[in-house]
Design a protein around this motif. Structure first.
Motif, PDB file in Angstrom:
ATOM      1  N   MET A   1       1.198  -0.579  -0.241  1.00 55.32           N
ATOM      2  CA  MET A   1      -0.069  -0.255  -0.168  1.00 55.32           C
ATOM      3  C   MET A   1       1.226   0.703   0.428  1.00 55.32           C
ATOM      4  N   HIS A   2       0.485   2.039  -0.843  1.00 54.12           N
ATOM      5  CA  HIS A   2       0.566   3.557  -1.230  1.00 54.12           C
ATOM      6  C   HIS A   2       0.256   4.553  -0.145  1.00 54.12           C
ATOM      7  N   SER A   3       0.988   5.762  -0.241  1.00 55.94           N
ATOM      8  CA  SER A   3      -0.064   6.674   0.092  1.00 55.94           C
ATOM      9  C   SER A   3      -0.829   7.706  -0.513  1.00 55.94           C
ATOM     10  N   THR A  14       0.380   5.505   5.084  1.00 61.75           N
ATOM     11  CA  THR A  14       0.373   4.285   5.511  1.00 61.75           C
ATOM     12  C   THR A  14       0.745   4.244   6.525  1.00 61.75           C
ATOM     13  N   PRO A  15       0.729   3.192   7.613  1.00 55.57           N
ATOM     14  CA  PRO A  15       1.294   3.147   8.739  1.00 55.57           C
ATOM     15  C   PRO A  15       2.528   2.529   8.000  1.00 55.57           C
ATOM     16  N   PRO A 203      -6.929  10.788  10.286  1.00 54.10           N
ATOM     17  CA  PRO A 203      -5.404   9.842  10.348  1.00 54.10           C
ATOM     18  C   PRO A 203      -4.729   9.805   8.684  1.00 54.10           C
ATOM     19  N   GLY A 204      -3.234   9.696   8.834  1.00 52.23           N
ATOM     20  CA  GLY A 204      -2.178   9.781   8.120  1.00 52.23           C
ATOM     21  C   GLY A 204      -2.237  10.680   6.815  1.00 52.23           C
ATOM     22  N   MET A 205      -2.155  11.728   8.090  1.00 51.79           N
ATOM     23  CA  MET A 205      -1.569  13.345   7.575  1.00 51.79           C
ATOM     24  C   MET A 205      -0.009  13.094   8.376  1.00 51.79           C
ATOM     25  N   THR A 206       0.564  14.426   7.642  1.00 53.87           N
ATOM     26  CA  THR A 206       2.185  14.407   8.278  1.00 53.87           C
ATOM     27  C   THR A 206       2.612  16.060   8.246  1.00 53.87           C
ATOM     28  N   PHE A 207       3.046  16.307   8.540  1.00 51.72           N
ATOM     29  CA  PHE A 207       3.369  17.679   8.754  1.00 51.72           C
ATOM     30  C   PHE A 207       4.033  17.801   9.802  1.00 51.72           C
ATOM     31  N   THR A 208       4.297  19.305   9.945  1.00 46.82           N
ATOM     32  CA  THR A 208       5.450  19.910  11.510  1.00 46.82           C
ATOM     33  C   THR A 208       4.007  20.537  11.739  1.00 46.82           C
TER      34      THR A 208
END
Length: 262
Positions: A1-3, A14-15, A203-208
């Motif tokens: 699985m990919h983002s 993904t996890p 869920p799954g968002m990544t940020f600073t």
């Protein structure tokens, strides 16, 4: 699985991808931990850059993301006193009482980990200590608000309300950002705002989150080098930064070392 990308360009990870980002994030955090003993009166910011570069490349087998990024000439950012962000390491000698933000981004297996901390050089003044503490608490307040269903405007509002309640100011021109395989990707994460505005977290968002906080007014100016940002009124500025992922029950801070406080 990919983002999978959302219509607004945000990449939901993904996890497994979040775990890959954790590796990069932990490595970036380890660079800051390693540098702590080197931040002392008499060292130059260029020497700190050389130490960090060697550690990232030789010890971590990583890539320093800032190096040659849009022409940036060094491997870390070193922002001293009234430098808000993007300070270029060089001949500047750190003096007793200085404060310096060191911003590190490591690429490992194609994934980015981005984090920064404030360091005291010798013994800081009361004002210097205060702006560092206010900026740190602003970041913590933002991180602790992250969970599915919250908006970026909610987070920005909480940060802004706290900072201005401390009679300091939030820089407007520079902000946090989405991150993953790309250094800066959607969304923009403003450190001011109105409740309910902006992107809804899932869920799954990544940020600073990386609030830049000034002791004086929020205005900034950019030097001719095209990178170094100063407070317009020459007041002290401070910033802290973590990379995080939104998870089902809240937030996972990927650049937080085990047993480290936020």
């Amino acid at each position: 699985m990919h983002s999978r990308p959302k219509p607004d360009g945000i990449q939901l990870k993904t996890p497994d991808e979040i775990e890959a980002m954790r590796v990069a994030g932990q490595q970036a955090a380890s660079v800051l931990a390693m540098l702590r003993e080197h931040v002392r009166p008499g060292i130059t910011t260029g020497e700190l850059d050389a130490i960090a570069h060697a550690y990232i490349v030789d010890e971590l087998n990583g890539i320093p993301a800032p190096l040659n990024y849009r022409g940036f000439p060094k491997s870390i950012c070193t922002s001293v006193n009234h430098v808000v962000c993007h300070g270029i390491p060089g001949d500047r000698v750190l003096k007793d009482g200085d404060i310096v933000n060191i911003d590190v981004t490591v690429i490992q297996d194609g994934w980015h980990g981005d984090t920064s901390k404030m360091f005291y050089v010798g013994e800081p003044s009361i004002k210097a200590r205060r702006i560092c503490e206010v900026a740190h608490q602003a970041m913590v307040i933002g991180i602790e608000a992250v969970r599915p269903g919250v908006t970026l405007g909610d987070i920005g509002h909480l940060i802004q309300r706290y900072v201005e309640g401390q009679r300091c100011s939030v820089v407007r021109e520079y902000c946090g950002h989405g991150i993953g395989r790309v250094f800066h990707e959607p969304p923009q994460v403003l450190h001011y705002g109105r409740p309910g505005d902006g992107v809804v977290l899932e869920p799954g968002m990544t940020f600073t989150i990386e609030p830049m906080v000034n002791l004086g007014k929020p205005g900034t100016r950019l030097l001719a080098d095209g990178w170094t940002v100063l407070t317009r009124d020459r007041s002290l500025s401070a910033q802290w930064e973590h990379t995080m992922a939104v998870i089902d029950d809240g937030v996972d801070v990927l650049t937080r070392l085990p047993d480290d406080p936020l």
